[in-house]
Write a protein that holds these residues in place. Structure first.
Motif, PDB file in Angstrom:
ATOM      1  N   GLU A  18       0.838  -1.189   0.000  1.00  0.00           N
ATOM      2  CA  GLU A  18       0.000   0.000   0.000  1.00  0.00           C
ATOM      3  C   GLU A  18       0.878   1.246   0.000  1.00  0.00           C
ATOM      4  OE1 GLU A  18      -2.561   0.278   3.417  1.00  0.00           O
ATOM      5  OE2 GLU A  18      -1.036  -0.500   4.746  1.00  0.00           O
ATOM      6  N   GLU A  19       0.340   2.283  -0.581  1.00  0.00           N
ATOM      7  CA  GLU A  19       1.022   3.572  -0.687  1.00  0.00           C
ATOM      8  C   GLU A  19       0.373   4.542   0.288  1.00  0.00           C
ATOM      9  OE1 GLU A  19       1.747   6.994  -4.103  1.00  0.00           O
ATOM     10  OE2 GLU A  19       0.947   5.051  -4.687  1.00  0.00           O
ATOM     11  N   LEU A  20       1.196   5.112   1.171  1.00  0.00           N
ATOM     12  CA  LEU A  20       0.687   6.041   2.181  1.00  0.00           C
ATOM     13  C   LEU A  20       1.661   7.204   2.359  1.00  0.00           C
ATOM     14  CD1 LEU A  20      -0.353   3.397   4.863  1.00  0.00           C
ATOM     15  CD2 LEU A  20      -1.905   4.811   3.515  1.00  0.00           C
ATOM     16  N   PHE A  28       5.859   3.162   0.829  1.00  0.00           N
ATOM     17  CA  PHE A  28       5.312   1.917   0.301  1.00  0.00           C
ATOM     18  C   PHE A  28       5.498   0.886   1.400  1.00  0.00           C
ATOM     19  CE2 PHE A  28       6.455   4.656  -3.114  1.00  0.00           C
ATOM     20  CZ  PHE A  28       5.358   4.584  -3.944  1.00  0.00           C
ATOM     21  N   ARG A  29       4.380   0.279   1.793  1.00  0.00           N
ATOM     22  CA  ARG A  29       4.366  -0.584   2.968  1.00  0.00           C
ATOM     23  C   ARG A  29       3.751  -1.936   2.656  1.00  0.00           C
ATOM     24  NH1 ARG A  29       3.295   3.441   7.848  1.00  0.00           N
ATOM     25  NH2 ARG A  29       3.856   5.379   6.821  1.00  0.00           N
ATOM     26  N   VAL A  30       4.214  -2.902   3.417  1.00  0.00           N
ATOM     27  CA  VAL A  30       3.599  -4.217   3.421  1.00  0.00           C
ATOM     28  C   VAL A  30       3.457  -4.619   4.883  1.00  0.00           C
ATOM     29  CG1 VAL A  30       5.824  -5.431   3.141  1.00  0.00           C
ATOM     30  CG2 VAL A  30       3.687  -6.578   2.529  1.00  0.00           C
ATOM     31  N   ASN A  31       2.279  -5.091   5.242  1.00  0.00           N
ATOM     32  CA  ASN A  31       2.023  -5.479   6.626  1.00  0.00           C
ATOM     33  C   ASN A  31       2.338  -4.328   7.594  1.00  0.00           C
ATOM     34  OD1 ASN A  31       1.066  -7.489   8.374  1.00  0.00           O
ATOM     35  ND2 ASN A  31       3.142  -8.108   8.910  1.00  0.00           N
ATOM     36  N   LYS A  32       2.021  -3.107   7.168  1.00  0.00           N
ATOM     37  CA  LYS A  32       2.210  -1.870   7.930  1.00  0.00           C
ATOM     38  C   LYS A  32       3.676  -1.477   8.129  1.00  0.00           C
ATOM     39  CE  LYS A  32      -2.174  -2.388  10.298  1.00  0.00           C
ATOM     40  NZ  LYS A  32      -2.887  -2.463  11.556  1.00  0.00           N
ATOM     41  N   LYS A  33       4.592  -2.158   7.463  1.00  0.00           N
ATOM     42  CA  LYS A  33       6.019  -1.846   7.579  1.00  0.00           C
ATOM     43  C   LYS A  33       6.511  -1.209   6.285  1.00  0.00           C
ATOM     44  CE  LYS A  33       6.998  -5.596  10.762  1.00  0.00           C
ATOM     45  NZ  LYS A  33       7.779  -6.815  10.972  1.00  0.00           N
ATOM     46  N   TYR A  98      11.504  -5.244  -0.397  1.00  0.00           N
ATOM     47  CA  TYR A  98      10.196  -5.816  -0.097  1.00  0.00           C
ATOM     48  C   TYR A  98      10.359  -7.104   0.716  1.00  0.00           C
ATOM     49  CZ  TYR A  98       5.691  -8.103  -0.710  1.00  0.00           C
ATOM     50  OH  TYR A  98       4.511  -8.739  -0.468  1.00  0.00           O
ATOM     51  N   CYS A  99      11.233  -7.978   0.255  1.00  0.00           N
ATOM     52  CA  CYS A  99      11.429  -9.260   0.946  1.00  0.00           C
ATOM     53  C   CYS A  99      12.032  -9.077   2.334  1.00  0.00           C
ATOM     54  CB  CYS A  99      12.295 -10.185   0.096  1.00  0.00           C
ATOM     55  SG  CYS A  99      11.455 -10.772  -1.392  1.00  0.00           S
ATOM     56  N   GLN A 100      12.741  -7.988   2.546  1.00  0.00           N
ATOM     57  CA  GLN A 100      13.338  -7.699   3.852  1.00  0.00           C
ATOM     58  C   GLN A 100      12.264  -7.472   4.917  1.00  0.00           C
ATOM     59  OE1 GLN A 100      16.587  -7.749   4.623  1.00  0.00           O
ATOM     60  NE2 GLN A 100      16.340  -7.019   6.695  1.00  0.00           N
ATOM     61  N   VAL A 101      11.135  -6.884   4.544  1.00  0.00           N
ATOM     62  CA  VAL A 101      10.115  -6.548   5.542  1.00  0.00           C
ATOM     63  C   VAL A 101       8.814  -7.342   5.396  1.00  0.00           C
ATOM     64  CG1 VAL A 101      11.039  -4.211   5.834  1.00  0.00           C
ATOM     65  CG2 VAL A 101       9.154  -4.590   4.277  1.00  0.00           C
ATOM     66  N   ALA A 102       8.573  -7.964   4.276  1.00  0.00           N
ATOM     67  CA  ALA A 102       7.316  -8.689   4.061  1.00  0.00           C
ATOM     68  C   ALA A 102       7.277  -9.973   4.886  1.00  0.00           C
ATOM     69  CB  ALA A 102       7.163  -9.035   2.580  1.00  0.00           C
ATOM     70  N   PRO A 103       6.090 -10.362   5.312  1.00  0.00           N
ATOM     71  CA  PRO A 103       5.952 -11.645   6.000  1.00  0.00           C
ATOM     72  C   PRO A 103       6.340 -12.786   5.055  1.00  0.00           C
ATOM     73  CG  PRO A 103       3.870 -10.416   6.035  1.00  0.00           C
ATOM     74  CD  PRO A 103       4.816  -9.661   5.176  1.00  0.00           C
ATOM     75  N   ALA A 104       6.808 -13.870   5.625  1.00  0.00           N
ATOM     76  CA  ALA A 104       7.269 -15.016   4.824  1.00  0.00           C
ATOM     77  C   ALA A 104       6.184 -15.524   3.878  1.00  0.00           C
ATOM     78  CB  ALA A 104       7.737 -16.131   5.744  1.00  0.00           C
ATOM     79  N   ARG A 105       4.939 -15.465   4.295  1.00  0.00           N
ATOM     80  CA  ARG A 105       3.855 -15.965   3.442  1.00  0.00           C
ATOM     81  C   ARG A 105       3.755 -15.181   2.130  1.00  0.00           C
ATOM     82  NH1 ARG A 105      -0.440 -12.573   3.600  1.00  0.00           N
ATOM     83  NH2 ARG A 105      -0.531 -11.138   5.365  1.00  0.00           N
ATOM     84  N   LEU A 106       4.206 -13.911   2.139  1.00  0.00           N
ATOM     85  CA  LEU A 106       4.168 -13.082   0.940  1.00  0.00           C
ATOM     86  C   LEU A 106       5.471 -13.146   0.150  1.00  0.00           C
ATOM     87  CD1 LEU A 106       2.381  -9.895   2.329  1.00  0.00           C
ATOM     88  CD2 LEU A 106       1.396 -11.722   0.929  1.00  0.00           C
ATOM     89  N   SER A 107       6.585 -13.195   0.828  1.00  0.00           N
ATOM     90  CA  SER A 107       7.878 -13.143   0.132  1.00  0.00           C
ATOM     91  C   SER A 107       8.373 -14.513  -0.307  1.00  0.00           C
ATOM     92  CB  SER A 107       8.926 -12.474   1.020  1.00  0.00           C
ATOM     93  OG  SER A 107       9.123 -13.208   2.204  1.00  0.00           O
ATOM     94  N   LYS A 108       7.739 -15.563   0.172  1.00  0.00           N
ATOM     95  CA  LYS A 108       8.190 -16.925  -0.115  1.00  0.00           C
ATOM     96  C   LYS A 108       8.302 -17.223  -1.603  1.00  0.00           C
ATOM     97  CE  LYS A 108       7.117 -21.693   1.144  1.00  0.00           C
ATOM     98  NZ  LYS A 108       6.174 -22.567   1.838  1.00  0.00           N
TER      99      LYS A 108
END
Length: 113
Positions: A18-20, A28-33, A98-108
């Protein structure tokens, strides 16, 4: 050269991004990070990398990719100058951020450079 619009499009291609607003920048965030911010004033982005990735991407890229020059840089935050980077390299750096902060379920399922 990568335009701010190109950067935005690439960043938003990752799952659940998401863009905030983030102060005077766009985040640009994923899982609020936050994994990236876009600074339109300076036509640059800041991306969250591991220290090892920061070292690798910065190597040979003086003036294009370099650590943020303060304590944030020592935590992996890295500047990317949009007018100097090509799209292929930017995609690789964005993927790592992105992979540094995304949950494993998304970056896998994402191939890291």
């Amino acid at each position: 050269m990568v335009s701010p619009e190109d950067f935005q499009k690439m960043a938003l291609e990752f799952p659940e991004t998401e863009e905030l607003p983030h102060f005077e920048k766009t985040s640009f965030r994923v899982n609020k990070k936050i994994f990236a911010t876009l600074d339109l004033t300076h036509l640059q982005a800041s991306l969250k990398l591991s220290i090892a990735e920061q070292d690798i991407f910065s190597l040979g890229q003086a003036g294009v990719i370099y650590p943020v020059p303060n304590k944030w840089g020592k935590q992996g935050w890295t500047i990317v100058v949009l007018r100097k980077i090509d799209k292929t390299l930017l995609r690789a750096v964005l993927t790592s951020a992105y992979c540094q902060v995304a949950p494993a379920r998304l970056s896998k399922g994402i191939t890291r450079p």
